[in-house]
Design a protein around this motif. Structure first.
Motif, short mmCIF file in Angstrom:
data_model
loop_
_atom_site.label_atom_id
_atom_site.label_comp_id
_atom_site.label_asym_id
_atom_site.label_seq_id
_atom_site.Cartn_x
_atom_site.Cartn_y
_atom_site.Cartn_z
N VAL A 197 -1.96 6.27 0.85
CA VAL A 197 -3.09 5.35 0.72
C VAL A 197 -2.81 4.11 1.88
O VAL A 197 -1.60 3.72 1.98
CB VAL A 197 -3.45 4.67 -0.38
CG1 VAL A 197 -2.34 3.85 -0.96
CG2 VAL A 197 -4.64 3.86 -0.46
N GLU A 198 -3.81 3.67 2.27
CA GLU A 198 -3.91 2.54 3.35
C GLU A 198 -4.90 1.52 2.81
O GLU A 198 -5.95 1.80 2.49
CB GLU A 198 -4.16 2.65 4.68
CG GLU A 198 -4.12 1.47 5.64
CD GLU A 198 -5.25 0.81 5.51
OE1 GLU A 198 -5.61 -0.73 5.50
OE2 GLU A 198 -6.61 1.31 5.37
N SER A 199 -4.52 0.28 2.48
CA SER A 199 -5.39 -0.46 2.13
C SER A 199 -4.99 -1.97 2.34
O SER A 199 -3.94 -2.47 2.28
CB SER A 199 -5.40 -0.77 0.39
OG SER A 199 -6.45 -1.53 -0.30
N GLN A 200 -6.02 -2.54 3.07
CA GLN A 200 -6.02 -4.08 3.53
C GLN A 200 -4.67 -4.21 4.33
O GLN A 200 -3.93 -5.12 4.62
CB GLN A 200 -5.87 -5.23 2.38
CG GLN A 200 -7.08 -5.16 1.70
CD GLN A 200 -7.11 -5.86 0.11
OE1 GLN A 200 -5.92 -6.01 -0.44
NE2 GLN A 200 -7.79 -6.18 -0.32
N GLY A 201 -4.58 -3.22 5.34
CA GLY A 201 -3.47 -3.32 6.40
C GLY A 201 -2.36 -2.76 5.91
O GLY A 201 -1.09 -2.86 6.50
N GLU A 235 9.16 -0.67 2.85
CA GLU A 235 8.15 0.20 3.27
C GLU A 235 8.57 1.62 3.40
O GLU A 235 9.71 1.92 3.79
CB GLU A 235 7.96 -0.38 4.83
CG GLU A 235 7.46 -1.42 5.25
CD GLU A 235 6.10 -1.89 4.56
OE1 GLU A 235 5.22 -1.06 4.65
OE2 GLU A 235 5.72 -2.85 3.81
N LYS A 236 7.68 2.56 2.91
CA LYS A 236 8.13 3.96 2.99
C LYS A 236 7.49 4.87 4.20
O LYS A 236 8.31 5.95 4.46
CB LYS A 236 7.62 4.57 1.80
CG LYS A 236 8.25 4.07 0.38
CD LYS A 236 7.50 4.76 -0.85
CE LYS A 236 7.86 4.08 -2.22
NZ LYS A 236 7.24 4.75 -3.21
N LEU A 237 6.79 4.03 4.75
CA LEU A 237 6.11 5.01 6.05
C LEU A 237 6.12 3.89 7.23
O LEU A 237 5.68 2.88 7.17
CB LEU A 237 4.58 5.47 5.82
CG LEU A 237 4.46 6.45 4.68
CD1 LEU A 237 3.38 6.32 3.84
CD2 LEU A 237 4.40 7.75 5.18
N PRO A 238 6.40 4.60 8.30
CA PRO A 238 6.40 3.95 9.58
C PRO A 238 4.82 3.55 10.07
O PRO A 238 4.05 4.53 9.44
CB PRO A 238 6.86 4.68 10.77
CG PRO A 238 6.89 6.44 10.16
CD PRO A 238 6.59 5.88 8.82
N ALA A 239 4.54 2.48 10.59
CA ALA A 239 3.05 2.25 10.96
C ALA A 239 2.57 3.09 11.77
O ALA A 239 1.22 3.35 11.82
CB ALA A 239 3.33 0.91 11.75
#
Length: 122
Positions: free
Chosen positions: A18-22, A88-92
């Motif tokens: 999920v992505e939420s609020q950046g 952080e588990k995922l790169p941007a």
């Protein structure tokens, strides 16, 4: 009932993203199943104290990546044995669906982009 019977149930492994609020996050779940075929609906169970769950409940969408047998153990560890509250588990620049939600590509055999139509607190 003999509670050892629970350990006889079979499960897959899935990464929910999920992505939420950046902010992006994901976690491992072991229960995602088809509920209906027309319209297509899935049921997924998640720990309600997870950061990923909190983010999904705010955004009302997510991805579900189906993990294959060849998925690297490091991927499973990253999503299942660490908290997004701490790292952080995922790169941007990770892969994203049309709603901006992340999904994994390595070791994945299928993925779903899901809207959340209902959440039940059990």
């Amino acid at each position: 009932m003999d509670k050892k019977a629970y350990f006889k149930l079979s499960y897959g492994l899935f990464v929910v993203g999920v992505e939420s609020q950046g902010r992006i996050n994901g976690c491992i779940i072991n229960t995602a199943a088809q509920a209906t075929s027309e319209p297509g609906k899935l049921v997924a169970t998640m720990l309600k104290t997870n950061l990923t769950t909190e983010m999904i409940l705010k955004k009302r969408s997510m991805t579900i990546s189906v993990i294959g047998m060849d998925c690297p153990l490091d991927t499973i560890k990253r999503f299942g044995m660490s908290s997004g509250r701490e790292k952080e588990k995922l790169p941007a620049d990770c892969a994203r669906d049309g709603q901006g939600n992340p999904y994994i590509e390595e070791g994945m055999i299928a993925r779903f982009s899901c809207g959340v139509s209902q959440a039940i607190d059990l």
